[in-house]
Design an enzyme around this catalytic site. Sequence first.
Site, short mmCIF file in Angstrom:
data_model
loop_
_atom_site.label_atom_id
_atom_site.label_comp_id
_atom_site.label_asym_id
_atom_site.label_seq_id
_atom_site.Cartn_x
_atom_site.Cartn_y
_atom_site.Cartn_z
N LYS A 50 -4.16 -2.86 1.62
CA LYS A 50 -4.55 -2.10 0.58
C LYS A 50 -5.37 -3.15 -0.40
CE LYS A 50 -0.64 -1.16 -1.70
NZ LYS A 50 0.29 -1.81 -0.52
N ARG A 63 4.97 3.77 -7.24
CA ARG A 63 5.83 3.40 -6.16
C ARG A 63 7.00 4.19 -6.00
NH1 ARG A 63 3.38 -2.11 -5.33
NH2 ARG A 63 4.90 -3.33 -4.33
N ARG A 69 2.79 -16.55 -1.26
CA ARG A 69 3.49 -15.78 -2.33
C ARG A 69 4.99 -15.97 -2.21
NH1 ARG A 69 1.27 -9.67 -2.97
NH2 ARG A 69 3.33 -9.23 -2.91
P1 AMP Z 1 2.58 -6.01 -4.47
O1 AMP Z 1 1.32 -7.06 -4.88
O2 AMP Z 1 1.97 -4.70 -4.61
O3 AMP Z 1 3.05 -6.23 -3.10
O4 AMP Z 1 3.61 -6.06 -5.53
C1 AMP Z 1 4.44 -7.56 -5.67
C2 AMP Z 1 5.54 -6.97 -6.36
O5 AMP Z 1 5.44 -6.50 -7.75
C3 AMP Z 1 6.60 -5.95 -5.91
O6 AMP Z 1 7.50 -6.34 -4.74
C4 AMP Z 1 7.03 -5.35 -7.05
O7 AMP Z 1 8.32 -6.30 -7.62
C5 AMP Z 1 6.40 -5.62 -8.13
N1 AMP Z 1 5.49 -4.31 -8.53
C6 AMP Z 1 4.24 -4.10 -7.96
N2 AMP Z 1 3.90 -2.93 -8.44
C7 AMP Z 1 5.03 -2.32 -8.92
C8 AMP Z 1 5.24 -1.06 -9.42
N3 AMP Z 1 4.40 0.15 -9.43
N4 AMP Z 1 6.54 -0.86 -9.80
C9 AMP Z 1 7.46 -1.79 -9.79
N5 AMP Z 1 7.31 -2.95 -9.50
C10 AMP Z 1 6.04 -3.10 -9.08
#
Ligand code: AMP
Length: 201
Positions: free
Chosen positions: A13, A85, A151
């Site tokens: 993505k 989400r 990460r």
């Molecule tokens: P991502 O980079 O999209 O995988 O997001 C990394 C982490 O950030 C996720 O595992 C959540 O802990 C937090 N996060 C990102 N977007 C959201 C969201 N829309 N709502 C809640 N937590 C989020």
Amino acid sequence: MRILFIGPQGSGKGTQAQIVSEKLGIPHISTGELLRNATGDLRKDIDSYIVKGNLYPDEKMLNVLEKRFYEKDCEKGFILDGFPRNVKQVEMLEKITHVDEVIEIHVSDEESVRRLESRVSCGKCGTTYGLNKMPKKEGICDYEGAELIRRADDNPEAIRKRLATYHRETEPILGLYKSVRVNGEQSVEDVSKEILKALGR
Ligand code: AMP
């Protein structure tokens, strides 16, 4: 144009959102990046959730995102990657803006895990490396010469938890929108082509 990219962790993505954002001239907003870039006490609060693979609470997430929406570059639209989400976040989003297009990038759980386990990125410029883009020198960024880091939430336990949360909480939102499913298990270029075609470009 306001576009949502929905897909599991490791679906590409972020990579695709970046490519399409440059092509369409609208910003790529990754809520994961917004949270990882926070500093001070806010960052401490955020880390207490995300390092374990838990979602950041909806209201707090919306506060961070809303500030980003007010920036000038969002006037022409945006690509939102990582939000909404869950169904609650769809309702929150619909109160502040409307969405024109929803793209689902589909990959299997096996492929997500394979990609996430090999994912590293540059702490300086953010370039991500993995199975389809290896650095020239192991562990070192091609552009910055800086050390590549994993990460904190790309550990096996957090990966399993994040994928389970995706299926349980995020996938149901696809039923609330008219979305286009794109096969994420192709080359980066082919996935971009499919997305741009779906967006009429
Ligand atoms: P991502 O980079 O999209 O995988 O997001 C990394 C982490 O950030 C996720 O595992 C959540 O802990 C937090 N996060 C990102 N977007 C959201 C969201 N829309 N709502 C809640 N937590 C989020």
